[in-house]
Design a protein around this motif. Structure first.
Motif, PDB file in Angstrom:
ATOM      1  N   LEU A 155      -8.837  15.420  -5.805  1.00 25.32           N
ATOM      2  CA  LEU A 155      -7.900  14.896  -6.690  1.00 25.32           C
ATOM      3  C   LEU A 155      -8.816  14.224  -8.228  1.00 25.32           C
ATOM      4  CD1 LEU A 155      -5.028  14.799  -5.316  1.00 25.32           C
ATOM      5  CD2 LEU A 155      -4.951  16.854  -7.151  1.00 25.32           C
ATOM      6  N   LYS A 156      -9.419  13.056  -7.368  1.00 25.84           N
ATOM      7  CA  LYS A 156     -10.155  11.966  -7.494  1.00 25.84           C
ATOM      8  C   LYS A 156     -11.447  12.503  -8.172  1.00 25.84           C
ATOM      9  CE  LYS A 156      -7.155   8.318  -6.097  1.00 25.84           C
ATOM     10  NZ  LYS A 156      -6.630   7.596  -7.179  1.00 25.84           N
ATOM     11  N   GLY A 157     -11.919  13.458  -7.573  1.00 26.24           N
ATOM     12  CA  GLY A 157     -13.291  13.906  -8.223  1.00 26.24           C
ATOM     13  C   GLY A 157     -14.841  13.066  -7.303  1.00 26.24           C
ATOM     14  N   ILE A 158     -14.583  12.290  -6.020  1.00 22.32           N
ATOM     15  CA  ILE A 158     -15.295  12.124  -5.576  1.00 22.32           C
ATOM     16  C   ILE A 158     -15.367  12.523  -4.369  1.00 22.32           C
ATOM     17  CG2 ILE A 158     -14.992   9.486  -6.384  1.00 22.32           C
ATOM     18  CD1 ILE A 158     -12.650   9.128  -4.248  1.00 22.32           C
ATOM     19  N   TYR A 182       0.898  -1.485  -0.021  1.00 23.43           N
ATOM     20  CA  TYR A 182      -0.034   0.158  -0.111  1.00 23.43           C
ATOM     21  C   TYR A 182       1.235   1.203  -0.315  1.00 23.43           C
ATOM     22  CZ  TYR A 182      -3.911  -2.790   1.274  1.00 23.43           C
ATOM     23  OH  TYR A 182      -5.114  -3.521   0.994  1.00 23.43           O
ATOM     24  N   LEU A 183      -0.254   2.185  -0.452  1.00 32.93           N
ATOM     25  CA  LEU A 183       1.443   3.974  -0.641  1.00 32.93           C
ATOM     26  C   LEU A 183       0.707   4.839   0.789  1.00 32.93           C
ATOM     27  CD1 LEU A 183       1.322   4.006  -3.658  1.00 32.93           C
ATOM     28  CD2 LEU A 183       3.170   3.309  -2.413  1.00 32.93           C
ATOM     29  N   GLY A 184       1.069   5.612   1.764  1.00 30.46           N
ATOM     30  CA  GLY A 184       0.912   5.780   2.485  1.00 30.46           C
ATOM     31  C   GLY A 184       0.104   7.333   2.402  1.00 30.46           C
ATOM     32  N   ILE A 185      -0.424   7.900   2.183  1.00 29.10           N
ATOM     33  CA  ILE A 185       0.064   9.714   1.366  1.00 29.10           C
ATOM     34  C   ILE A 185      -0.860  10.182   3.237  1.00 29.10           C
ATOM     35  CG2 ILE A 185      -1.036  10.887   0.652  1.00 29.10           C
ATOM     36  CD1 ILE A 185       0.173   8.899  -1.155  1.00 29.10           C
ATOM     37  N   GLY A 186       0.485  11.092   3.029  1.00 27.62           N
ATOM     38  CA  GLY A 186      -0.141  12.598   3.527  1.00 27.62           C
ATOM     39  C   GLY A 186      -0.132  13.528   3.729  1.00 27.62           C
ATOM     40  N   GLY A 187       0.430  14.647   4.632  1.00 28.45           N
ATOM     41  CA  GLY A 187       0.056  16.048   4.794  1.00 28.45           C
ATOM     42  C   GLY A 187       1.109  16.659   3.056  1.00 28.45           C
ATOM     43  N   PRO A 188       2.508  16.121   2.605  1.00 33.36           N
ATOM     44  CA  PRO A 188       2.799  17.161   1.908  1.00 33.36           C
ATOM     45  C   PRO A 188       2.201  16.827   0.391  1.00 33.36           C
ATOM     46  CG  PRO A 188       4.429  15.026   3.304  1.00 33.36           C
ATOM     47  CD  PRO A 188       3.445  14.832   3.401  1.00 33.36           C
ATOM     48  N   LEU A 189       0.751  15.854   0.489  1.00 32.23           N
ATOM     49  CA  LEU A 189      -0.048  16.108  -0.617  1.00 32.23           C
ATOM     50  C   LEU A 189      -0.422  17.551  -1.110  1.00 32.23           C
ATOM     51  CD1 LEU A 189      -1.732  14.399  -2.851  1.00 32.23           C
ATOM     52  CD2 LEU A 189      -2.902  13.693  -1.471  1.00 32.23           C
ATOM     53  N   LEU A 231       3.602  13.921  -6.934  1.00 29.13           N
ATOM     54  CA  LEU A 231       2.533  13.157  -6.416  1.00 29.13           C
ATOM     55  C   LEU A 231       1.337  13.155  -6.111  1.00 29.13           C
ATOM     56  CD1 LEU A 231       2.272  11.934  -3.707  1.00 29.13           C
ATOM     57  CD2 LEU A 231       2.945  12.967  -1.891  1.00 29.13           C
ATOM     58  N   ARG A 232       0.786  14.438  -6.569  1.00 24.16           N
ATOM     59  CA  ARG A 232      -0.871  14.664  -6.976  1.00 24.16           C
ATOM     60  C   ARG A 232      -0.774  14.140  -8.275  1.00 24.16           C
ATOM     61  NH1 ARG A 232       0.208  19.749  -3.901  1.00 24.16           N
ATOM     62  NH2 ARG A 232       0.792  20.319  -5.577  1.00 24.16           N
ATOM     63  N   ASP A 233      -0.510  14.495  -9.269  1.00 20.18           N
ATOM     64  CA  ASP A 233      -0.504  13.464 -10.264  1.00 20.18           C
ATOM     65  C   ASP A 233      -0.907  11.605 -10.050  1.00 20.18           C
ATOM     66  OD1 ASP A 233      -0.295  13.427 -13.288  1.00 20.18           O
ATOM     67  OD2 ASP A 233       0.698  11.826 -13.255  1.00 20.18           O
ATOM     68  N   ALA A 234       0.416  11.498  -9.514  1.00 23.40           N
ATOM     69  CA  ALA A 234       0.655   9.830  -8.523  1.00 23.40           C
ATOM     70  C   ALA A 234      -0.905   9.360  -8.270  1.00 23.40           C
ATOM     71  CB  ALA A 234       1.889   9.548  -8.163  1.00 23.40           C
ATOM     72  N   VAL A 235      -1.290  10.248  -7.097  1.00 26.83           N
ATOM     73  CA  VAL A 235      -2.419  10.064  -6.500  1.00 26.83           C
ATOM     74  C   VAL A 235      -3.848   9.897  -6.929  1.00 26.83           C
ATOM     75  CG1 VAL A 235      -3.388  10.500  -4.244  1.00 26.83           C
ATOM     76  CG2 VAL A 235      -0.859  10.822  -4.358  1.00 26.83           C
ATOM     77  N   THR A 236      -3.597  11.420  -8.019  1.00 28.31           N
ATOM     78  CA  THR A 236      -5.263  10.683  -8.796  1.00 28.31           C
ATOM     79  C   THR A 236      -4.749   9.593  -9.648  1.00 28.31           C
ATOM     80  OG1 THR A 236      -4.532  13.462  -9.367  1.00 28.31           O
ATOM     81  CG2 THR A 236      -5.875  12.435 -11.326  1.00 28.31           C
ATOM     82  N   ARG A 237      -4.110   9.009  -9.768  1.00 25.95           N
ATOM     83  CA  ARG A 237      -4.142   7.775 -11.039  1.00 25.95           C
ATOM     84  C   ARG A 237      -3.909   6.736  -9.897  1.00 25.95           C
ATOM     85  NH1 ARG A 237      -1.657   9.816 -15.911  1.00 25.95           N
ATOM     86  NH2 ARG A 237      -1.618  11.678 -15.974  1.00 25.95           N
ATOM     87  N   ILE A 238      -3.282   6.780  -8.500  1.00 25.62           N
ATOM     88  CA  ILE A 238      -3.351   4.876  -8.330  1.00 25.62           C
ATOM     89  C   ILE A 238      -4.316   4.870  -7.912  1.00 25.62           C
ATOM     90  CG2 ILE A 238      -2.522   4.715  -5.315  1.00 25.62           C
ATOM     91  CD1 ILE A 238      -0.307   6.454  -6.548  1.00 25.62           C
ATOM     92  N   PRO A 239      -4.890   3.977  -7.927  1.00 22.17           N
ATOM     93  CA  PRO A 239      -6.412   3.810  -7.078  1.00 22.17           C
ATOM     94  C   PRO A 239      -6.473   3.511  -5.322  1.00 22.17           C
ATOM     95  CG  PRO A 239      -4.911   1.481  -8.154  1.00 22.17           C
ATOM     96  CD  PRO A 239      -4.205   2.731  -8.091  1.00 22.17           C
TER      97      PRO A 239
END
Ligand code: NI
Length: 255
Positions: free
Chosen positions: A233-236, A172-179, A187-195
């Motif tokens: 980012l994901k539009g949800i 898994y990928l842990g996502i925190g404040g730096p986003l 990173l934002r581009d990656a998170v947009t596409r990571i399921p």
């Protein structure tokens, strides 16, 4: 306490930064419906993390030796961690990893100590919580050689290609404040596409405070700002982010 709606999967609640008001920080966390995995960075802080977990129903502990402290690791520490890991409130081996940015322990020592703790995690059948800073090449080599059964790359900061390499290893990928930080478009581009199925939320508090509180001390309650940014980012909705990432955390850590 309301129903658990979010889980901060990486906090340092034993940090001295909370010595003045730890009970108030924890009360705010629970009032917001947030559960916490608090992680140790050496043997004493792993023991402190477990004590916090034992006292609070919605706190769980990770035990391990951080790469900064790798030089404190030895067979006795390894056996002490194994003993701690038998407590039902210990849900991970971590925080463990490599840090070639600060280099506070020799790199060879960091690699050996990481490998040993992955082996420990596999023996006690717990996930690993991995710290990786400017050490990706060696990290991938060690993960491929020692194959943790499951785990998370904490504070993932890379691009989509690197995210895929870690996901291919089952992590898994842990996502925190730096986003939320202005400079982190990659990173934002990656998170947009990571399921979303592969994402965990975290704060790494007291560090890495998200906007709008950047510059102040971080705390688990601020994990909601990370959920909101992922939702944007994901539009949800942030409720959808909260629901699925909480399911991810419950599954990975068996809580
Ligand atoms: Ni950390």
């Amino acid at each position: 306490m309301p129903e658990l709606t979010l889980i901060d999967t990486h906090a340092h609640l034993d940090s001295t930064d909370y010595n003045e008001d730890r009970a108030a920080v924890i009360a705010r966390t629970f009032a917001a419906g947030i559960g916490v995995i608090t992680v140790g960075v050496d043997l004493p802080s792993s023991e402190a993390a477990l004590k916090l977990a034992q006292r609070h129903r919605f706190i769980w502990a990770g035990v391990g030796v951080h790469p900064h402290e790798a030089k404190t690791f030895n067979n006795e520490v390894n056996e002490a961690l194994r003993k701690l890991a038998s407590d039902p409130k210990v849900v991970a081996i971590g925080e463990i990893g490599l840090d070639y940015y600060r280099d506070l322990s020799p790199r060879k020592v960091q690699r050996d100590v990481l490998a040993e703790q992955i082996e420990l995690a596999n023996q006690v059948d717990l996930p690993v919580i991995i710290h990786n800073r400017e050490s990706t090449k060696d990290m991938l080599a060690i993960l491929r050689a020692h194959r943790p059964r499951r785990g998370v790359i904490h504070s993932f900061l890379g691009d989509l290609d690197l995210a895929r390499e870690f996901m291919d290893l089952g992590l898994y990928l842990g996502i925190g404040g730096p986003l939320t930080f202005k400079k982190n478009d990659i990173l934002r581009d990656a998170v947009t596409r990571i399921p979303l199925e592969r994402i965990l939320l975290e704060t790494d508090c007291p560090y890495l405070t998200p906007i709008p509180y950047r510059g102040k001390r971080n705390e688990p309650a601020y994990v909601c700002y990370v959920a909101e940014e992922i939702a944007r980012l994901k539009g949800i909705t942030s409720e959808q982010v909260a629901r699925l990432t909480t399911e991810n955390a419950r599954g990975l850590f068996n809580i």
